[in-house]
Design a protein around this motif. Structure first.
Motif, mmCIF file in Angstrom:
data_model
loop_
_atom_site.group_PDB
_atom_site.id
_atom_site.type_symbol
_atom_site.label_atom_id
_atom_site.label_comp_id
_atom_site.label_asym_id
_atom_site.label_seq_id
_atom_site.Cartn_x
_atom_site.Cartn_y
_atom_site.Cartn_z
ATOM 1 N N PHE A 89 47.978 36.404 47.123
ATOM 2 C CA PHE A 89 48.786 35.250 47.502
ATOM 3 C C PHE A 89 47.936 33.989 47.585
ATOM 4 O O PHE A 89 48.355 32.907 47.173
ATOM 5 C CB PHE A 89 49.469 35.513 48.845
ATOM 6 N N GLN A 90 46.742 34.093 48.136
ATOM 7 C CA GLN A 90 45.846 32.958 48.290
ATOM 8 C C GLN A 90 44.727 33.012 47.258
ATOM 9 O O GLN A 90 44.374 34.084 46.766
ATOM 10 C CB GLN A 90 45.229 32.952 49.693
ATOM 11 N N LEU A 199 50.714 31.694 41.091
ATOM 12 C CA LEU A 199 49.797 32.010 42.180
ATOM 13 C C LEU A 199 48.347 32.012 41.703
ATOM 14 O O LEU A 199 47.431 31.721 42.481
ATOM 15 C CB LEU A 199 50.146 33.358 42.803
ATOM 16 N N ARG A 259 53.578 28.992 46.640
ATOM 17 C CA ARG A 259 53.292 29.600 47.946
ATOM 18 C C ARG A 259 54.292 29.159 49.008
ATOM 19 O O ARG A 259 54.468 29.835 50.021
ATOM 20 C CB ARG A 259 51.870 29.252 48.391
ATOM 21 N N VAL A 264 54.328 35.661 51.609
ATOM 22 C CA VAL A 264 53.037 36.314 51.449
ATOM 23 C C VAL A 264 53.182 37.830 51.485
ATOM 24 O O VAL A 264 52.396 38.554 50.881
ATOM 25 C CB VAL A 264 52.048 35.815 52.535
#
Length: 300
Positions: A89-90, A199, A259, A264
């Motif tokens: 996700f990050q 992403l 996002r 998440v």
């Protein structure tokens, strides 16, 4: 019972078995098309099946609204959910190095022309201006039209510009070496490959199909074609090529925006929703509750 459907009418016969047996069930839809509606002889049964569902879960607002229109019904408990994706996700990936000066595009998905529109994409890339550009396209995936698409590449003499990879274990590997995602789809739900590309910090060039426009911000996070036609896709590709110096910034904005739109913990949220529905259903008198997975596999 959870009935997961590749398209919005694939599993209604499965659902009807449970409806007639008195079991509670949830319908999950991964795609809807405007070229297929229930036939007259089955329309009433499909309506009954969908009205009796505890929930109708769609992966895009487009698919929900189109299905209600086709059935002429407001579906009880209809809502949009997010499918789980397969990249972090990050932390979008570093922009791919291009020591040979080639811009690398990826078209990820089933090799299935009626849905995915690879034939239109190849016709666009067969034009003289694209043959003269330092561009390479990789098709990732397999499917029933694999031989046909190989044949089109050969017929159009695009072997030097197009390659095929049937499967990768880690989708993030694609975005370590490719600069943008191409989706010339005719029909979609909400493509997970688009979520994963965004992403990963990659711009998306896509036809306006299914829920794509719900995530793709034209000229800001990617480039939206008006449809899966030669003219529309060619126009979007030309705009994207003219802006290619900004692709790293566009990809970074794509990661930022997506996002805010997908959770998440999509897997946990969907599982919790299903368990909550099951728990609520089990206390309703006169109804037998069950929860399992059934029906055709969802389309990629």
């Amino acid at each position: 019972m959870l009935i997961s459907q590749g398209s919005n009418y694939d599993g209604y016969r499965f659902a009807d078995v449970y409806r007639r047996a008195g079991f509670a069930y949830v319908l999950l839809y991964h795609k809807a098309t405007n070229s297929a509606v229930p036939q007259l002889f089955e329309r009433q049964l499909v309506q009954q099946v969908y009205q009796a569902a505890r929930r109708s879960l769609f992966v895009s607002k487009h698919n929900l609204e189109l299905t209600q229109l086709q059935l002429g019904l407001v579906l009880p408990g209809a809502e949009v959910v997010r499918n789980p994706y397969n990249v972090p996700f990050q932390g979008e990936l570093a922009w791919p190095a291009s020591t040979d000066g080639i811009t690398r595009l990826a078209c990820v998905g089933r090799l299935f022309l009626s849905d995915k529109g690879q034939d239109v994409l190849l016709q666009v890339l067969a034009q003289d201006q694209w043959r003269q550009r330092a561009v390479h396209l990789t098709f990732y995936g397999s499917g029933p039209d694999e031989a046909a698409i190989h044949g089109m590449v050969s017929f159009l003499e695009l072997e030097a510009q197009v390659s095929f990879v049937r499967h990768v274990a880690d989708i993030a590997q694609v975005w370590q070496t490719h600069h943008a995602l191409l989706l010339p789809s005719r029909y979609e739900g909400l493509p997970l490959v688009m979520v994963e590309a965004m992403l990963s910090g990659r711009p998306v060039i896509a036809a306006d199909a299914g829920g794509i426009a719900e995530l793709l911000d034209d000229n800001k996070t990617g480039f939206l074609a008006a449809g899966s036609t030669f003219q529309a896709l060619n126009e979007a590709l030309e705009r994207s090529w003219a802006a290619r110096s900004r692709w790293p910034q566009i990809g970074a904005e794509a990661a930022r925006q997506v996002r805010a739109l997908v959770p998440v913990n999509a897997t946990e949220l969907l599982a919790h929703k299903l368990l909550t529905i099951r728990s609520a259903t089990s206390y309703q008198s006169g109804s037998r509750a069950g929860l399992s997975i059934s029906a055709p596999a969802p389309a990629a």
